[in-house]
Design an enzyme around this catalytic site. Structure first.
Site, PDB file in Angstrom:
ATOM      1  N   THR A  95      28.721  35.179  37.433  1.00 55.24           N
ATOM      2  CA  THR A  95      29.981  35.602  36.660  1.00 55.24           C
ATOM      3  C   THR A  95      30.231  33.810  36.723  1.00 55.24           C
ATOM      4  O   THR A  95      30.944  33.359  37.619  1.00 55.24           O
ATOM      5  CB  THR A  95      30.782  36.422  37.517  1.00 55.24           C
ATOM      6  N   LYS A 146      35.418  29.710  37.209  1.00 56.57           N
ATOM      7  CA  LYS A 146      34.596  29.510  37.930  1.00 56.57           C
ATOM      8  C   LYS A 146      33.662  29.877  37.416  1.00 56.57           C
ATOM      9  O   LYS A 146      33.502  30.690  36.602  1.00 56.57           O
ATOM     10  CB  LYS A 146      35.745  30.472  38.698  1.00 56.57           C
TER      11      LYS A 146
END
EC number: 2.3.1.35
Length: 398
Positions: free
Chosen positions: A185, A174
């Site tokens: 992130t 992700k």
């Protein structure tokens, strides 16, 4: 090596699941990967000094041995900058997962992604873990559970033959915003049923992360929660892979293919992105210089906005090279965009402007730079910078 239609649970002995625990409005937000046997494992983490609680807990799990049997992940809340309570909550996630799966606590890794500075809603987390299924879950549900502002799921699977056995490797990731890894992130998890020593796996992971994940950028921000974890459970029953062998080269090539695909998918899915930018630098005296220059170019806000606007402004590229910190000869630089040479030994060429304009409308833009002073090369990936990026990040919490 063969690309297969698979998922993170395709390697033998792995399972995955994801559920909606209520951390996010609609999508799945908690999930796990589980190996039916302890797996030799390796991990790399963010270089941001404000590391989130899950990073410390995962490092603790690796303290006594490099073996994992599960990874528990939540999205919607980063559990970062949450003090002692955040640490206790991450430990509770690990303990609850170990209890549910009936495995030792120190074989569980913990990862979180989402908003920084808010406490985890532990009642929802614990309920969510209770909902997860050990061996009858859906890997696609896990892939959804780790997403935040991502617009699509990112996964890949390959197979190759090692020692007469079919070995499978799968990866899932992700990442969409706050991407500028040194290790941003960005979460990535890789599973394989190969038999390989943990020490060799760690060495290989570091090499491949430096070549792929650490060569992508979306917005220049390095997250508090970055983590890449790989688990190798040996269920393929191949002869133990040793460095310097043909089997190792096969495994390393598959590892490179997985990490590069995931890295490019993250760059392509940059928040608000409309184009993938790939910068290839060659002719450097050191690999580090080539990688540094490539990443500086793809990180440049001016290069990114030019790509969004379809503007082949090579001055922005040469400017980024100039402040990159890499070694180069100012009079020796050649630049091509989409194979169209626009600069030769630092002098502008006569080129087809219409062809360049047409190329810059494509979704994948390749910029080639030749420094003409050595034999080393490096590549970096990023995306354009659009109006939508500002909109997404201006309204992220709402």
């Amino acid at each position: 090596m063969e690309l297969i239609k698979g998922n993170i649970a395709s390697p033998k002995g792995f399972y995955a699941d994801g559920k909606h625990a209520g951390l996010k409005r609609k999508r799945n937000d908690i999930g796990w990967i589980y190996s039916e046997v302890p797996a030799n494992s390796a991990a790399v983490y963010t270089m941001n000094q404000m590391q989130a609680a899950p990073i410390f807990v995962t490092k603790d799990s690796f303290k006594n041995s490099a073996k994992l049997q599960a990874i528990i992940v939540n999205s919607g809340n980063a559990n970062a900058v949450t003090g002692n309570q955040g640490m206790l909550d991450a430990l509770s996630m690990r303990a609850k997962t170990a209890e549910k799966l009936a495995i030792p606590m120190d074989t569980v890794a913990v990862a979180s992604t989402g908003i920084i500075g808010e406490m985890l809603p532990m009642d929802k987390i614990m309920t969510g873990i209770d909902l997860l299924e050990k061996q009858t879950g859906n890997a696609a549900d896990f892939e959804e559970a780790i997403l935040t502002t991502d617009t699509f799921q990112k996964q890949i699977s390959f197979q190759t033959e090692i020692g007469g056995k079919t070995v499978t490797m799968s990866g899932v990731a992700k990442g969409s915003g706050m991407i500028h890894p040194n290790m941003a992130t960005m979460l990535a998890f890789i599973t394989t049923d190969a038999a390989i020593p943990a020490e060799l796996l760690q060495k290989l992971l570091k090499i491949k992360v430096d070549k792929t994940f650490n060569q992508i950028t979306v917005d220049g921000d390095t997250s508090t929660n970055d983590m890449v974890v790989v688990m190798a459970n040996g269920c393929a029953e191949n002869p133990l892979i040793q460095e310097g062998t043909a089997d190792f080269e096969k495994f390393a090539a598959m590892f490179q293919a997985v990490t590069e695909h995931l890295a490019k998918s993250i760059a392509r899915d940059g928040e608000g992105a409309t184009k993938l930018i790939e910068v290839q630098v060659k002719g450097a005296t050191k690999t580090e210089d080539a990688r540094m220059i490539a990443k500086k170019i793809v990180s440049s806000s001016l290069v990114k906005t030019a790509a969004f606007g379809g503007d082949g402004n090579w001055g922005r590229i040469i400017c980024a090279i100039g402040y990159s910190g890499g070694r180069f000869a100012p009079d020796n630089i050649t630049i091509k965009i989409g194979g169209i040479e626009i600069l030769n030994h630092s002098s502008q060429t006569i080129f087809n402007q219409q062809a360049l304009d047409a190329y810059l409308e494509e979704e994948h833009i390749v910029i080639e730079v030749d420094l003409h002073i050595g034999l080393e090369s490096g590549t970096a990936w990023g995306c354009d910078l659009s109006y939508e990026y500002v909109k997404i990040n201006a309204c992220y919490r709402t």
